[in-house]
Write an enzyme that holds these catalytic residues in place. Sequence first.
Site, PDB file in Angstrom:
ATOM      1  N   HIS A  12       4.209   9.018   1.441  1.00  0.00           N
ATOM      2  CA  HIS A  12       4.146   7.495   1.068  1.00  0.00           C
ATOM      3  C   HIS A  12       5.548   6.878   1.614  1.00  0.00           C
ATOM      4  CE1 HIS A  12       4.478   4.036  -2.386  1.00  0.00           C
ATOM      5  NE2 HIS A  12       3.847   3.844  -1.175  1.00  0.00           N
TER       6      HIS A  12
ATOM      7  N   GLU B 231       2.370   7.423   5.692  1.00  0.00           N
ATOM      8  CA  GLU B 231       1.880   5.972   5.293  1.00  0.00           C
ATOM      9  C   GLU B 231       3.317   5.225   5.500  1.00  0.00           C
ATOM     10  OE1 GLU B 231       1.300   2.442   2.515  1.00  0.00           O
ATOM     11  OE2 GLU B 231       3.105   3.687   2.594  1.00  0.00           O
TER      12      GLU B 231
ATOM     13  N   ASP C 191       4.608   0.742   6.125  1.00  0.00           N
ATOM     14  CA  ASP C 191       4.709  -0.752   5.713  1.00  0.00           C
ATOM     15  C   ASP C 191       4.784  -1.609   7.006  1.00  0.00           C
ATOM     16  OD1 ASP C 191       3.599  -0.528   2.637  1.00  0.00           O
ATOM     17  OD2 ASP C 191       5.636   0.537   2.875  1.00  0.00           O
TER      18      ASP C 191
ATOM     19  N   HIS D 126       8.999  -2.340   3.701  1.00  0.00           N
ATOM     20  CA  HIS D 126       8.144  -2.689   2.681  1.00  0.00           C
ATOM     21  C   HIS D 126       7.977  -3.894   1.827  1.00  0.00           C
ATOM     22  CE1 HIS D 126       6.526  -2.419  -1.605  1.00  0.00           C
ATOM     23  NE2 HIS D 126       5.777  -1.414  -1.040  1.00  0.00           N
TER      24      HIS D 126
ATOM     25  N   GLU E 130       0.228   0.138   6.503  1.00  0.00           N
ATOM     26  CA  GLU E 130      -0.316  -1.078   5.563  1.00  0.00           C
ATOM     27  C   GLU E 130       0.152  -2.085   5.948  1.00  0.00           C
ATOM     28  OE1 GLU E 130       1.124  -0.787   1.445  1.00  0.00           O
ATOM     29  OE2 GLU E 130       0.047  -2.690   1.084  1.00  0.00           O
TER      30      GLU E 130
HETATM   31  O1  G3P Z   1      -0.819   3.340   0.411  1.00  0.00           O
HETATM   32  C1  G3P Z   1      -0.851   2.539  -0.850  1.00  0.00           C
HETATM   33  C2  G3P Z   1       0.329   2.161  -1.157  1.00  0.00           C
HETATM   34  O2  G3P Z   1       1.329   2.183  -0.211  1.00  0.00           O
HETATM   35  C3  G3P Z   1       0.575   0.620  -1.626  1.00  0.00           C
HETATM   36  O3  G3P Z   1       1.537   0.249  -2.294  1.00  0.00           O
HETATM   37  O4  G3P Z   1       3.416  -1.099  -2.810  1.00  0.00           O
HETATM   38  O5  G3P Z   1       3.739   1.356  -2.094  1.00  0.00           O
HETATM   39  O6  G3P Z   1       3.182  -0.368  -0.377  1.00  0.00           O
HETATM   40  P1  G3P Z   1       3.033  -0.024  -1.918  1.00  0.00           P
HETATM   41 CA    CA Z   2       2.530   0.696   1.444  1.00  0.00          CA
END
Ligand code: G3P
Ligand code: CA
Length: 310
Positions: A49, A76, A78, A91, A156
């Site tokens: 993450h 993962e 953002d 993020h 994301e």
């Molecule tokens: O992959 C799911 C997760 O990343 C979504 O929440 O806030 O950590 O971007 P967040």
């Molecule tokens: Ca995310």
Amino acid sequence: MTKKFLLYSAPFFILFGAFSLFEPWFYRNLFASTSIDRLEGKEFQIIAHKGASGLAPENTMAAFQKALDLGVDQIELDVRHTKDEEIIVFHDQRLDRVARDTLGNPVTGDVHDYTLEEIKQFDVGSWYDSHYSDQRIPTLKEVLDFINGQVTVLIEIKHMDHPHYDDFAEKLVEVVMSEDDGESWIILQSYEPEYLDIVHELDSLIQTKALIIGEDSAPLIAFYVETRIHMGRAKESNRMKAINPQWETLSPRRVFQMHAKGYQVHAYPVNTREDMIKMLNAGVDGIITDYPNVAIQLRNEIRRLGQETQ
Ligand code: G3P
Ligand code: CA
């Protein structure tokens, strides 16, 4: 008779309603097993993450390198747009939590207030540890070129109601397509199904995943509404391959329901060994975690279970 029946049966309906609403709570606090004994043969995806964000500053090259070194299956991250509409890996909408200026002060304002050149001056590692003071916000292209298909990348798309984001999805698709065989190792996910629809209109081969339950949602009620909406859309388009729900909204029955509809389920963010085991016992197919080292160790233990009984 009907009146009497309603009167006597009402408590059962109320109890049943309350139970199903709080079912995930009951599962994780009362019923979930924290033993790996029943997990023999269980394989699952380990998804870092924001990179290995528990072990290095989130969404930086250091966190991505750490995730690769650990041997994760997916990373993962953002994405957001800068003022000059470059796609960067970041993020928050605001910069101040993790970005520091040359004097070490938190940077004020939103990501889209700054050009890429300005953003590249900010240190996004010191907030985590002074050892990482050289870390800068990477562009998506830099990260994808760096990972280059070694593992799957789960991007994301963050929501932004701002003119700078008008053609965000189009630009993203361009970047994905510019990578060698990008469609095979890059997946787009979002809480906003509209973005995923646009992505598919632009390129029907790009893989997508629906995210359900954001931090702003009222957890359990929202779970029902969002799951229904996302599953409905996914069914219509047959494009969604997986659903990534917040782990606290899951129970074995809910995972079963999603599987029955043909989706893989990846829970986020699951950060302790105990919670990972609870989720695996609930049947999830993947764990999205800040601590992929914990998940890798757990996976090795589960694989050893199989060897011991041979
Ligand atoms: O992959 C799911 C997760 O990343 C979504 O929440 O806030 O950590 O971007 P967040
Ligand atoms: Ca995310």
